[in-house]
Design an enzyme around this catalytic site. Structure first.
Site, PDB file in Angstrom:
ATOM      1  N   GLU A 111      68.661  71.172  48.231  1.00 50.95           N
ATOM      2  CA  GLU A 111      69.289  72.235  47.435  1.00 50.95           C
ATOM      3  C   GLU A 111      70.662  71.797  46.954  1.00 50.95           C
ATOM      4  O   GLU A 111      71.263  70.870  47.514  1.00 50.95           O
ATOM      5  CB  GLU A 111      69.466  73.502  48.300  1.00 50.95           C
ATOM      6  N   LYS A 113      74.569  72.216  46.836  1.00 54.23           N
ATOM      7  CA  LYS A 113      75.559  72.813  47.727  1.00 54.23           C
ATOM      8  C   LYS A 113      76.597  73.483  46.820  1.00 54.23           C
ATOM      9  O   LYS A 113      77.446  72.812  46.220  1.00 54.23           O
ATOM     10  CB  LYS A 113      76.202  71.738  48.617  1.00 54.23           C
ATOM     11  N   ASP A 115      79.719  75.225  45.444  1.00 61.50           N
ATOM     12  CA  ASP A 115      81.113  75.175  45.884  1.00 61.50           C
ATOM     13  C   ASP A 115      81.753  76.536  45.656  1.00 61.50           C
ATOM     14  O   ASP A 115      82.399  76.781  44.641  1.00 61.50           O
ATOM     15  CB  ASP A 115      81.859  74.096  45.093  1.00 61.50           C
ATOM     16  N   TYR A 216      70.629  81.443  50.069  1.00 57.99           N
ATOM     17  CA  TYR A 216      69.858  80.267  50.479  1.00 57.99           C
ATOM     18  C   TYR A 216      69.229  80.347  51.867  1.00 57.99           C
ATOM     19  O   TYR A 216      68.518  79.423  52.259  1.00 57.99           O
ATOM     20  CB  TYR A 216      70.692  78.985  50.367  1.00 57.99           C
ATOM     21  N   LYS A 324      77.866  65.299  50.861  1.00 60.66           N
ATOM     22  CA  LYS A 324      79.054  65.682  50.091  1.00 60.66           C
ATOM     23  C   LYS A 324      79.364  64.573  49.089  1.00 60.66           C
ATOM     24  O   LYS A 324      79.395  63.395  49.445  1.00 60.66           O
ATOM     25  CB  LYS A 324      80.260  65.864  51.026  1.00 60.66           C
ATOM     26  N   CYS A 417     110.043  89.819  61.400  1.00 59.14           N
ATOM     27  CA  CYS A 417     110.579  88.488  61.126  1.00 59.14           C
ATOM     28  C   CYS A 417     110.762  87.739  62.451  1.00 59.14           C
ATOM     29  O   CYS A 417     111.431  88.252  63.359  1.00 59.14           O
ATOM     30  CB  CYS A 417     111.910  88.605  60.391  1.00 59.14           C
ATOM     31  N   CYS A 420     114.803  87.188  63.072  1.00 60.77           N
ATOM     32  CA  CYS A 420     115.754  88.264  63.391  1.00 60.77           C
ATOM     33  C   CYS A 420     115.080  89.544  63.881  1.00 60.77           C
ATOM     34  O   CYS A 420     115.759  90.501  64.239  1.00 60.77           O
ATOM     35  CB  CYS A 420     116.626  88.576  62.173  1.00 60.77           C
ATOM     36  N   CYS A 433     111.322  88.983  54.719  1.00 60.96           N
ATOM     37  CA  CYS A 433     112.144  89.589  55.762  1.00 60.96           C
ATOM     38  C   CYS A 433     113.137  90.481  55.028  1.00 60.96           C
ATOM     39  O   CYS A 433     113.748  90.072  54.045  1.00 60.96           O
ATOM     40  CB  CYS A 433     112.880  88.489  56.537  1.00 60.96           C
ATOM     41  N   CYS A 438     119.768  88.134  57.931  1.00 63.82           N
ATOM     42  CA  CYS A 438     118.923  87.336  58.831  1.00 63.82           C
ATOM     43  C   CYS A 438     119.472  85.905  58.862  1.00 63.82           C
ATOM     44  O   CYS A 438     119.734  85.316  57.808  1.00 63.82           O
ATOM     45  CB  CYS A 438     117.485  87.339  58.301  1.00 63.82           C
TER      46      CYS A 438
HETATM   47  S1  IVH Z   1      72.766  76.114  54.457  1.00 66.95           S
HETATM   48  C1  IVH Z   1      72.487  77.015  58.870  1.00 66.95           C
HETATM   49  N1  IVH Z   1      72.614  75.819  51.874  1.00 66.95           N
HETATM   50  O1  IVH Z   1      78.040  75.044  52.667  1.00 66.95           O
HETATM   51  C2  IVH Z   1      72.518  76.978  57.400  1.00 66.95           C
HETATM   52  N2  IVH Z   1      74.767  76.094  52.819  1.00 66.95           N
HETATM   53  O2  IVH Z   1      78.822  74.052  55.960  1.00 66.95           O
HETATM   54  C3  IVH Z   1      73.804  76.544  56.883  1.00 66.95           C
HETATM   55  N3  IVH Z   1      76.579  76.109  51.165  1.00 66.95           N
HETATM   56  O3  IVH Z   1      78.894  77.354  55.104  1.00 66.95           O
HETATM   57  C4  IVH Z   1      74.042  76.714  55.461  1.00 66.95           C
HETATM   58  N4  IVH Z   1      75.332  75.862  49.377  1.00 66.95           N
HETATM   59  O4  IVH Z   1      78.828  78.176  52.745  1.00 66.95           O
HETATM   60  C5  IVH Z   1      73.430  75.991  52.920  1.00 66.95           C
HETATM   61  N5  IVH Z   1      72.303  75.584  49.576  1.00 66.95           N
HETATM   62  C6  IVH Z   1      73.109  75.760  50.622  1.00 66.95           C
HETATM   63  C7  IVH Z   1      74.507  75.871  50.460  1.00 66.95           C
HETATM   64  C8  IVH Z   1      75.303  76.032  51.597  1.00 66.95           C
HETATM   65  C9  IVH Z   1      76.551  76.005  49.824  1.00 66.95           C
HETATM   66  C10 IVH Z   1      77.812  76.240  51.982  1.00 66.95           C
HETATM   67  C11 IVH Z   1      77.755  77.317  53.019  1.00 66.95           C
HETATM   68  C12 IVH Z   1      77.991  76.630  54.332  1.00 66.95           C
HETATM   69  C13 IVH Z   1      78.578  75.305  53.917  1.00 66.95           C
HETATM   70  C14 IVH Z   1      78.136  74.180  54.808  1.00 66.95           C
END
Ligand code: IVH
Length: 713
Positions: A111, A113, A115, A216, A324, A417, A420, A433, A438
């Site tokens: 899949e 990832k 952002d 997801y 990544k 603060c 102070c 503050c 202060c």
């Molecule tokens: S799976 C146990 N799938 O990436 C399942 N995460 O640390 C864990 N993220 O916190 C997540 N796209 O916020 C999964 N297709 C995707 C994702 C995804 C983005 C983020 C999610 C997670 C971090 C990985």
């Protein structure tokens, strides 16, 4: 038809139009028709509040009521992913997994990832009950009101199921660019803007940002009949969620993968195991053409039974890994988070990190700007973070890569603060503050006054100022000029020998010769830094009395100051209020008696509007022998009517280049911008100076530069 029925009908229609819009990207009816149905629903709900429900589409517009974000416990473990930075590591992960599983009953999903900002949606009997941020994995913040404004988050599912869904809230690139361009403090990337938006106090503000979501993972309360991940994705889509269709599915053969995807009614690329490397590469290559940001890919085991076999570590499932695209510049642990109180009382959270090398320097402290920034990161003490150097200078915490295992939740600003003990007040994005006296504010103001860029008093750096304050010798700016520094010798204060005292005394005496503009900056009035000071003095306010007279009438002052090109009404009000402040008025009157410069002499500004650099834009780079800091050189330019620009463009008149000039010099050369060296610059000043004061020659300069200058400029 009674109201109840009409409400049901309207909700059904609106939901149907919304869903088909988000599925196909095309509207079935016009905006006007949609709005008419929506308005009708709002009207009926207002007339009959008993018909209002949490899942009504009207609940997406958000409210103007302030909401804080109470902590909420997760009922599923919100784990993060183990990560890899090369495709080889992913291939190894797949190879390893195949070995420890039943290979005949194993397939993988790859899949994107996304952002964005991680969120967990909790549905009870098909109705969205709660939306909770990831937090520390056990406890997050309840941001339901804000998440409800996201149009692609279903408020009611197509079936009354009870489940938790994990997803990523994100912002499309084009929306990010459009919105960011309008912000006074722009965000570094769409992720940060999405995170900031989810935590707006008023959900009506969140509603204005067109956030989206992809989900997801799904976790059903009743053990569901699913055996694999693609069935789950398929079910989530049926329930009304947005599932990212850009995924690849790997089986022994692509044909088998196609058949299973078709059975599940899913798009996605059907691949064989052998295609994995190619898919990793091609998805990494086509990343920039996507309308949203992805920071990597995620490879997941498809079969739930195999996932059970593989199990979990404390933080990660063993059945998935993130690939990544970019390794963080550095990773380190936040050992502590505390605050710094500045001269204006502004309280800045600071991350004290485990010492780390980054681009050639050792980093120990990183600013976290304000509470919103910390919240956006969901940063807690003990977290592991990715850090970078923004613009290659200022270190920044980019993201949390591993949550702490101590149960620490997101860091919170103290209520008083820490220096102070006074009450803390939130103004805009920052906390302050409220105590003008202060010790942190007082020493901050004295330090600022003495610093190189202001009165440039040698020997009075931050440590000395702190010591003098602590011992009660110098408790306000004025004391610098009245305190007899020889007392330090008499009292035997460590580190203050005769030489050092002479140095300080010389620095103090010389500071009395500093220009009027420097004195103005040194007062430390918020928003009245060098740039604003130049604008105001250039606009004709060349004496302290003229400024004090102006601010006598606040309203008039704000109007007059905002008329100056480059000064907006907010800055104008800050300047006016700054000069009306009783402490500042007293300080100015004392400094006047002490002999500091209270007006700009004709000699000093060389008639800036008619000066030799009038109408020109100058940029400065490198280091200088005769101007330290190099702002001193810029002061000479501004005095003579030039304008400072911080970057070189084709509109820049000259680049003043000292030694060790870098990218600005190269840019000026490539654009054909005139480059002036330090010695050429000194020549220009010398020629100009020899004519200043000589009125006849002056007029020659003002109308037409001499030949020598024309050659250079
Ligand atoms: S799976 C146990 N799938 O990436 C399942 N995460 O640390 C864990 N993220 O916190 C997540 N796209 O916020 C999964 N297709 C995707 C994702 C995804 C983005 C983020 C999610 C997670 C971090 C990985």
């Amino acid at each position: 038809m009674d109201f109840r029925e009409r409400v049901q009908e309207l909700r059904g229609l609106l939901l149907q139009y919304q869903q088909s819009y988000y599925r196909t990207g095309r509207a079935v009816i016009s905006d006007r028709e949609y709005d008419a149905l929506f308005d009708e629903l709002v009207k009926i709900e207002n007339l009959h509040p008993e018909l209002k429900t949490d899942d009504s589409p009207t609940q997406r517009v958000g409210s103007d009521l302030s909401s804080d974000f109470p902590e909420a416990e997760h009922t599923i473990p919100v784990l993060s992913l183990d990560k890899a930075y090369t495709s080889q590591e992913i291939l190894n992960f797949v190879r390893r997994t195949k070995k420890s599983c039943d290979e005949d009953n194993l397939s993988f999903v790859l899949e994107e990832k996304i952002d964005g900002f991680s969120i967990v949606l909790y549905y009870r009997n098909g109705v969205l009950e709660r939306a909770v941020t990831r937090g520390n994995g056990h406890v997050g913040n309840d941001v339901t009101a804000n998440v409800k404004t996201i149009r692609t988050v279903p408020l009611r599912l197509n079936s009354p199921e009870t489940l938790a869904v994990r997803g990523e809230v994100f912002l499309h690139k084009k929306d990010f660019e459009r919105i960011n361009a309008t912000l006074a403090e722009p965000y570094a990337n769409p992720r940060n803007l999405a995170a900031g938006t989810i935590r707006r106090i008023k959900s009506s503000e969140t509603a204005r940002v067109p956030l989206s979501i992809f989900v997801y993972e799904g976790f059903w309360e009743e053990p569901a009949a699913f055996t694999d991940h693609i069935q789950i994705l398929s079910r989530l889509a049926q329930l009304g969620f947005c599932v990212d269709s850009h995924f690849s599915y790997f089986c022994k053969t692509a044909k088998e993968a196609r058949r299973r995807l078709d059975d599940a009614g899913l798009d996605g690329r059907a691949c064989s195991f052998e295609d994995l490397d190619g898919e990793l590469k091609s998805r990494a290559e086509t990343r920039s053409s996507l309308p949203y940001e992805i920071d990597g890919l995620v490879v997941k085991v498809n079969e739930l039974s195999q996932r059970d076999v593989l199990g979990y570590t404390e933080h990660h499932p063993r059945w998935a890994t993130a690939y990544k695209f970019e390794a963080p510049q550095a990773e380190t642990v936040v050992e502590d988070i505390d605050v710094q109180v500045g001269r204006t009382g502004r309280i800045t959270p600071m991350a004290r990190i485990r010492e780390t090398q980054l681009s050639g320097s050792v980093i120990k402290n990183i600013t976290l700007h304000n509470q919103d920034y910390v919240n956006g990161l969901e940063l807690a003490k003990g977290d592991t973070v990715a850090i970078s150097k923004r613009g290659d200078v200022i270190p920044a915490v980019e993201s949390v890569t591993e949550k702490n295992t101590d149960g620490n939740t997101t860091w919170q600003m103290p209520s008083v603060c820490p220096v102070c003990g006074s009450y803390i007040e939130k103004r805009g994005a920052h906390h302050f503050c409220t105590n003008f006296n202060c010790p942190a504010q007082v020493t901050g103001r004295i330090e600022f006054f003495c610093a190189k860029k202001q009165m440039d008093i040698e020997g009075l750096g931050p440590n000395t100022v702190a010591l003098l304050y602590e011992k009660g010798y110098v408790t306000d700016i004025q004391d610098i000029y009245t305190f007899d520094f020889k007392n330090l010798l008499r009292d035997g204060v460590e580190g203050f020998g005769e030489k050092k005292i002479q140095l300080i005394e010389k620095g103090i005496a010389e500071s009395k010769k500093q220009s009027f503009r420097r004195v103005l900056v040194s007062l430390g009035i918020p928003e009245f830094g060098k740039k604003a000071v130049d604008l105001v003095t250039d606009a004709g306010f060349r004496t302290m009395d003229s400024i004090l007279e102006l601010v006598n009438d606040r309203e008039n002052a704000v109007t007059r100051l905002s008329e100056i090109d480059g000064i907006g009404p907010v800055t104008a009000a800050e300047i006016a209020d700054g000069f009306r402040d009783a402490g500042t008025v007293r300080l100015i009157s004392d400094l006047k008696l002490l002999g500091l410069c209270m007006e700009e002499s004709q000699q000093e500004n060389y008639g800036s509007e008619n000066g030799i650099f009038a109408g020109q834009s100058w940029c400065i780079t490198g280091t200088f022998e005769n101007f330290q800091p190099r702002d001193r050189a810029m002061e000479e330019i501004v005095k003579r009517g030039g304008k400072e620009v911080t970057s070189v463009s084709s509109k820049t008149t000259c680049l003043l280049a000292g030694s060790n000039a870098g990218s600005k010099l190269a840019k000026a050369q490539s654009l054909g911008v005139k480059i002036v060296t330090e010695s050429e610059f000194l020549d220009i000043l010398k020629e100009n100076e020899s004519s200043a004061g000589d009125t006849e020659k002056d007029s020659v300069y003002n109308s037409e530069p001499q030949q020598g200058l024309l050659d250079l400029l």
